[in-house]
Write an enzyme that holds these catalytic residues in place. Structure first.
Site: not given
Ligand code: VG1
Ligand code: CO
Length: 542
Positions: A17, A112-113, A276, A278, A280-281, A363, A375
């Site tokens: 993603t 990220s998270h 989070d 990085d 962006d959240r 979401e 984001k």
């Molecule tokens: C998750 C979220 C998605 C977001 C992605 C990256 O993906 O659901 O909405 O864009 O993380 O966010 P997934 O495929 O695990 O549902 V971040 O803050 O990791 O750059």
């Molecule tokens: Co992130």
């Protein structure tokens, strides 16, 4: 001197993603980073002499990866690399920097998270010239290249000092180490009424912003406490740590529960917020009122015109498919178009570039606008602050008024983390095959109006993305959506998104899980979750 070194491919380097994410020990394998980075460059054209932005969220392995990237970029012919001091740049700051210095692209180092540390996760993502994540056709080309790569080019040189702000030379490439915050902070100042927010803090408005020991600490210290005058101590966990202090840097009700508890206590500040790993959240909780990310998107879209950067209104709104329909109602009222895209920020880039939309959201606590192509966590917090300062009302009042005007979309996401991959794939396949037979079927008092596998046709470049999530839709906007995560690094994660619309103001104050209880029960029944995952209950509810 640049050298060409022979290598053999790894077959698991498919970006998900949001870039390539794996456990740190996977990235530490011989030539693993080198292969992927060379494959990125092999999939691009025309970067000779151009600029590459490099930075990450400071997690474990950030520094090692940056040294490799710089040496490979130099050997491949980039003319200049711009790196955040200490290797630190939030994801939105990378996006902003690429845009403002007109770089060819950038590399973001983050998972990220997901947790960090020697056994935690790491990630590499390539962003293109508009500042946004590479679109699918680029990530697929990179993946194809990783499967046949035979060598990479690398500059043989000592490591670059990335801790002092200065310009150095790496082979034929110039390396500039820049302040991590400056460029981003100036952009924020151009969008929001900093005087008005400063006045609010001076008059006693209080905030707690939890940077979760991740990348936003330096940004929040500089902007919230420095430029805007929030009381010292307003920023919690403000120093980026390689292992995020052992925590999960995911600003949701589970991993930021302490913030939720604070917001619901009698010591609650006016606003609690978090970001989070990085940056962006965003998480937004007013005194006594949690704002779901889907509602936050809708409320920000409805109020954006109050901030100077959006005073002429918004061109349109985009949301990922699983995001609630709350923003759709705002778009309808404003008379602007609403676009529904697959999950992942990369799908918003074209819409933003074509000026079809101004505000986008997911979401999963992601909100952003046309100011960058990612984001942006702090941006969302600052827009909330500006709206609160302009309206001089509490978060709770603003949310209640919003529901009274537009109705409330009860919404929750149930995650079944790290389940067996075969079982999760079988669940999706079985349900996909059953979708046509679900139409017209009754579950309790609810009848399935439609059921499909979401596909997206990009109106700008004409590309098609299929299999983006299974939707089971009932009357009046109630629905259940199923999809598998594309960011996890262990087993599979099943995400189940549950939503119900309530127009009646008298019925808008039920506890969320309660308000959704019948749909939650159907979500188990429809997909036979327990049979395929051996789980009776989700691991995370947000
Ligand atoms: C998750 C979220 C998605 C977001 C992605 C990256 O993906 O659901 O909405 O864009 O993380 O966010 P997934 O495929 O695990 O549902 V971040 O803050 O990791 O750059
Ligand atoms: Co992130």
């Amino acid at each position: 001197m640049a050298k060409e070194i022979a290598t053999t491919p790894y077959l698991d380097q498919r970006p998900g993603t949001s870039g390539l994410r794996k456990k740190v020990p996977v990235f530490q394998q011989r030539h693993y980073v080198e292969n992927f980075v060379q494959s990125i460059f092999d999939s691009l054209e025309g970067f000779e002499g151009q600029t590459l932005v490099v930075g990450g969220d400071g997690r474990y392995y950030n520094r090692e990866a940056i040294q490799k990237i710089l040496k490979i970029a130099a050997a491949n012919g980039f003319g200049r690399a711009v790196v955040g001091r200490g290797g630190i740049l939030s994801t939105p700051a990378v996006s902003a920097l690429i845009r403002s210095i007109k770089a060819f692209g950038g590399i973001v180092l983050s998972a990220s998270h997901n947790p960090g540390g020697p056994e935690g996760d790491f990630g590499i993502k390539y962003n293109v010239a508009n500042g946004g994540p590479a679109p699918e056709k680029v990530t697929e080309a990179i993946y194809a290249r990783t499967k046949e790569i035979a060598s990479f080019k690398i500059e043989e040189a000592p490591d670059v000092d990335i801790d002092s702000i200065r310009v150095t030379q790496l082979g034929a490439m110039r390396v500039e180490i820049v302040d991590s915050v400056e460029n981003y902070a100036a952009l924020m100042q151009a969008l929001f009424d900093f005087d008005r927010i400063r006045d609010a803090f001076r008059s006693g408005f209080t905030i707690k912003f939890d940077a979760m020991s991740a990348v936003t600490g330096p940004y929040a210290h500089a902007i919230l406490e420095g430029m805007l005058g929030a009381a010292p101590g307003s920023v919690l966990n403000g120093e980026p740590l390689p292992d995020f202090g052992g925590h999960h840097p995911d600003p949701n009700l589970v991993y930021a529960k302490h913030l939720y508890d604070l917001a619901m206590s009698n010591k609650a500040p006016d606003l609690c917020a978090a970001s989070d790993g990085d940056g962006d959240r965003n998480l937004i909780i007013g005194r006594g009122r949690f704002v779901t990310p889907s509602d936050s998107l809708a409320i920000l879209a409805a109020n954006a015109h109050l901030a100077p950067g959006y005073k002429n209104g918004i061109a349109g709104i985009a949301r990922s498919m699983p995001t609630s329909g709350a923003a759709d109602r705002v778009a309808a009222k404003l008379g602007v178009h609403m676009y529904e895209t697959p999950t992942g920020w990369k799908f918003f880039g074209n819409l933003l570039d074509a000026s079809l939309v101004t505000i986008c959201g997911e979401e999963s606590a992601g909100t952003g606008s046309n100011h960058v192509r990612e984001k942006d966590g702090l941006w969302a917090v600052l827009l909330w602050l500006d709206v609160l300062a302009a309206r001089k009302q509490s978060v709770d009042t603003i949310v209640r008024e919003h529901w009274a005007t537009y109705g409330r979309n009860y919404y929750s996401r149930h995650d079944y983390e790290e389940v067996d991959s075969d079982g999760a794939n079988a669940l999706i396949k079985t349900l996909r095959d059953r979708l046509p037979s679900l139409k017209g079927k009754a579950f309790g008092a609810l009848e399935v109006k439609d059921a499909d596998d979401f596909a997206y046709h990009d109106p700008v470049d004409g590309s098609d993305s299929k299999n983006q999530g299974l939707r089971v839709m009932f009357a009046h906007g109630s629905r259940i959506v199923y999809r598998l995560s594309g960011t996890g690094t262990a087993g599979a994660t099943l995400r189940v998104y549950i939503e119900r619309y309530e127009a009646d103001p008298a019925k808008q104050f039920v506890e969320t899980q309660q308000a959704l209880s019948d749909l939650i029960a159907f979500s188990h029944e429809i997909a036979e979750i327990e049979r395929f995952t051996q789980r009776k209950t989700p691991s995370v509810i947000t």
